[in-house]
Motif scaffolding. Structure first.
Motif, PDB file in Angstrom:
ATOM      1  N   ALA A  88       2.791 -12.503 -10.097  1.00 57.98           N
ATOM      2  CA  ALA A  88       3.350 -13.385  -8.939  1.00 57.98           C
ATOM      3  C   ALA A  88       3.709 -12.587  -7.804  1.00 57.98           C
ATOM      4  N   GLU A  89       3.414 -13.222  -6.634  1.00 62.18           N
ATOM      5  CA  GLU A  89       3.637 -12.535  -5.517  1.00 62.18           C
ATOM      6  C   GLU A  89       4.951 -12.223  -4.905  1.00 62.18           C
ATOM      7  N   VAL A  90       5.846 -13.131  -5.500  1.00 63.49           N
ATOM      8  CA  VAL A  90       7.378 -13.125  -5.142  1.00 63.49           C
ATOM      9  C   VAL A  90       8.362 -13.830  -6.140  1.00 63.49           C
ATOM     10  N   THR A  91       9.496 -13.758  -5.926  1.00 66.52           N
ATOM     11  CA  THR A  91      10.627 -14.198  -6.787  1.00 66.52           C
ATOM     12  C   THR A  91      11.342 -15.332  -6.182  1.00 66.52           C
ATOM     13  N   ILE A  98       5.422  -1.877 -10.639  1.00 68.59           N
ATOM     14  CA  ILE A  98       5.313  -0.977  -9.377  1.00 68.59           C
ATOM     15  C   ILE A  98       6.953  -0.861  -9.102  1.00 68.59           C
ATOM     16  N   GLY A  99       7.669  -0.924 -10.020  1.00 70.53           N
ATOM     17  CA  GLY A  99       9.265  -0.710  -9.595  1.00 70.53           C
ATOM     18  C   GLY A  99       9.960  -1.905  -9.402  1.00 70.53           C
ATOM     19  N   ALA A 100       9.633  -3.027  -9.509  1.00 72.07           N
ATOM     20  CA  ALA A 100      10.483  -4.163  -9.424  1.00 72.07           C
ATOM     21  C   ALA A 100      11.632  -4.366 -10.299  1.00 72.07           C
ATOM     22  N   LEU A 131       1.720  -1.573   0.314  1.00 73.81           N
ATOM     23  CA  LEU A 131       0.474  -0.803   0.236  1.00 73.81           C
ATOM     24  C   LEU A 131      -0.406  -1.942  -0.657  1.00 73.81           C
ATOM     25  N   MET A 132      -0.133  -2.414  -1.423  1.00 72.13           N
ATOM     26  CA  MET A 132      -1.078  -3.551  -2.487  1.00 72.13           C
ATOM     27  C   MET A 132      -1.143  -4.725  -1.796  1.00 72.13           C
ATOM     28  N   SER A 133      -0.447  -5.057  -0.660  1.00 70.93           N
ATOM     29  CA  SER A 133      -0.425  -6.352  -0.130  1.00 70.93           C
ATOM     30  C   SER A 133      -1.666  -6.762   0.514  1.00 70.93           C
ATOM     31  N   GLY A 178       0.758 -16.155   3.275  1.00 67.75           N
ATOM     32  CA  GLY A 178       0.483 -16.112   4.538  1.00 67.75           C
ATOM     33  C   GLY A 178       1.115 -14.895   5.514  1.00 67.75           C
ATOM     34  N   GLY A 179       1.833 -14.099   4.881  1.00 76.00           N
ATOM     35  CA  GLY A 179       2.611 -13.136   5.883  1.00 76.00           C
ATOM     36  C   GLY A 179       3.795 -13.722   6.269  1.00 76.00           C
ATOM     37  N   TYR A 180       4.364 -14.995   5.607  1.00 74.86           N
ATOM     38  CA  TYR A 180       5.873 -15.116   5.822  1.00 74.86           C
ATOM     39  C   TYR A 180       6.765 -14.488   5.098  1.00 74.86           C
ATOM     40  N   LEU A 183      17.431   5.200  -0.027  1.00 70.90           N
ATOM     41  CA  LEU A 183      17.069   5.392  -1.505  1.00 70.90           C
ATOM     42  C   LEU A 183      16.115   4.574  -2.119  1.00 70.90           C
ATOM     43  N   ASP A 184      15.407   5.128  -2.967  1.00 70.70           N
ATOM     44  CA  ASP A 184      14.434   4.191  -3.841  1.00 70.70           C
ATOM     45  C   ASP A 184      14.045   5.084  -5.079  1.00 70.70           C
ATOM     46  N   HIS A 185      13.957   4.247  -6.288  1.00 73.60           N
ATOM     47  CA  HIS A 185      13.904   4.964  -7.472  1.00 73.60           C
ATOM     48  C   HIS A 185      12.304   5.206  -7.605  1.00 73.60           C
ATOM     49  N   GLY A 186      11.616   4.598  -6.879  1.00 73.29           N
ATOM     50  CA  GLY A 186      10.173   5.007  -7.357  1.00 73.29           C
ATOM     51  C   GLY A 186       9.355   6.233  -6.402  1.00 73.29           C
ATOM     52  N   LYS A 187       8.339   6.552  -6.787  1.00 72.16           N
ATOM     53  CA  LYS A 187       7.756   7.976  -6.224  1.00 72.16           C
ATOM     54  C   LYS A 187       7.185   7.768  -4.890  1.00 72.16           C
TER      55      LYS A 187
END
Ligand code: FAD
Length: 390
Positions: free
Chosen positions: A333-336, A167-169, A43-45, A372-374, A32-36
């Motif tokens: 930010a790329e991450v939390t 984008i849905g976070a 996709l944006m990474s 870097g992909g980590y 399940l995902d609430h996004g469309k």
């Protein structure tokens, strides 16, 4: 009420991997995902090419309250396993720098690959599914979405962190963990540009666009040798993004602009050259002018500086101090950092120790990788591990 073996919440990197793996074991899986759209962050990474893993993945590249936690998952599903999957799907890729692997064409290839894996494994994917409520139902769970109620034996939370709310976070995963009595460690933005203190804006903002290789160092001694980029809002570039994950509000960051000893060499080799001209050999000219003006250093032939002055200039060049005003926050930010406390989870299966059949995987967990992909590798590894047991 339809009964599923497994419900996975979040069709991002970790959720897709877990759903596909569970499906391959013959489990009836609902994702399940609430996004469309599926896998929007994928996709944006990597500038649209997805830096999907790194040749040099190792536990030391992760920040986590318990540094040992990541070892099991990273060893059981490695970067080589993911590379093999990418190759099985015929996706062309290349190493950009520092072991970072990117798609030759598009991040869409990675999403298509994961969707194909899910389809082949019989996973049902439902988008635009807003989760209204989750409750315990016997040994399993009841999940209420807008317009439907479903049940499952195992519930996997793969709803990601807080970065990029556009984008849905959402904080869904943290709230669910707290609902079931699990500890959630404070969250903050990571891999994020710094903003400037008000008093630095006049001198540093005009440097926007200037970029150079540096070594960035945080107050805890962590160092990254990558590039620094001045922007209209502050400083960015890989060195800043990396060090931001180790930075606490109020602390300074130091940038090595020139290695220690280079100035002494300059004095010996080019005693008659003016400091400004000599620095211009190594550093962008706009930066040299700004540094000398900011630090009130008069440019004169190198041989005319007394040792105390040379020591001060050397100190400035080998550890230029900057006290950021803050970070750009979750917007960029790329991450939390932070999230579900790893002490609450099994490092082998990602199941909550005190809530059987409830799993947390990916960025929602207090595990944050370097740039870097980590971070994707953590999502693949944790998702794969949960997928073997749910
Ligand atoms: P996500 O991929 O964020 O997936 C979570 C999913 O849960 C989303 O689809 C979301 O819609 C869904 N969701 C959230 N809340 C709810 C809810 N309430 N109900 C239902 N569904 C919900 N890492 C790398 O390793 N390499 C890179 O090149 C890279 N580039 C990046 C570039 C950008 C701009 C950003 C923001 C991040 C980048 N990252 C990169 C980090 C990487 O994207 C994340 O670490 C990774 O996506 C985490 O995977 P995840 O599955 O845990 O979460």
């Amino acid at each position: 009420m339809k009964a599923w073996d497994v419900i996975v919440i979040g069709a991002g990197a970790a959720g897709l991997m877990c759903a596909a793996e569970a499906g391959k074991r013959g489990r009836k899986v609902l994702l399940l995902d609430h996004g469309k759209r599926i896998g929007r962050k994928i996709l944006m990474s990597g500038g649209g090419r997805c830096n999907f893993t790194n040749y040099f993945v190792e536990p030391a590249a992760y920040l986590c309250g318990n540094p040992h936690f990541v070892k099991s998952a990273l060893a059981r599903y490695t970067q080589w396993d993911f590379i093999a999957l990418v190759e099985k799907h015929g996706i062309a890729y290349h190493e950009k720098t520092l072991g970072q692997l990117f798609c030759d064409d598009s991040a869409q290839d990675i999403v298509d690959m994961l969707v194909k894996e899910c389809e082949d494994a019989g996973v049902t994917i439902r988008l635009r599914a807003e989760i209204l409520q989750v409750d315990r139902l016997g040994e399993g769970f009841m999940v209420a979405t807008a317009g439907d109620e479903v049940s499952c034996q195992s519930l996997v939370v793969a709803s990601g962190g807080l970065s990029m709310p556009k984008i849905g976070a959402s904080p869904f995963g943290y709230k669910l963990a707290e609902q079931f009595g699990l500890r959630v460690l404070p969250t903050r933005a990571g891999l994020v540009p710094f903003t400037l203190q008000p008093e630095d804006k006049a001198t540093l903002e005009p440097l926007a666009g200037v970029s150079l290789p540096v070594v960035a160092e945080s107050e805890d001694g962590t160092r990254f040798a990558e590039s620094l980029l001045f922007t209209h809002r502050g400083v960015s570039g890989p060195s800043v993004l990396q060090i931001s994950s180790y930075w606490q509000a109020g602390e300074q960051v130091h940038f090595e602009l020139l290695p220690a000893g280079r100035l002494a060499q300059g004095v010996a080799d080019s005693p008659n050259q003016e400091l400004k001209t000599w620095l211009g050999r190594y550093l962008p000219k706009r930066l040299v002018e700004t540094l000398l003006e900011r630090e009130k250093i008069t440019s004169k032939p190198l041989k005319q500086y007394v040792p105390k002055e040379l020591a001060a200039i050397e100190q400035l060049l080998s550890a230029w101090p900057l006290k950021p005003g803050g970070t750009e926050g979750y917007r960029t930010a790329e991450v939390t950092l932070g999230g579900v406390d790893t002490n609450e989870l099994s490092s082998k299966t990602m199941m909550a120790n005190k809530v059987p059949n409830l799993y947390f995987i990916g960025e929602v967990v207090d595990v944050t990788g370097w740039l870097g992909g980590y971070n994707f590798q953590w999502a693949w590894s944790a998702g794969w591990c949960a997928g073997q047991v749910v």
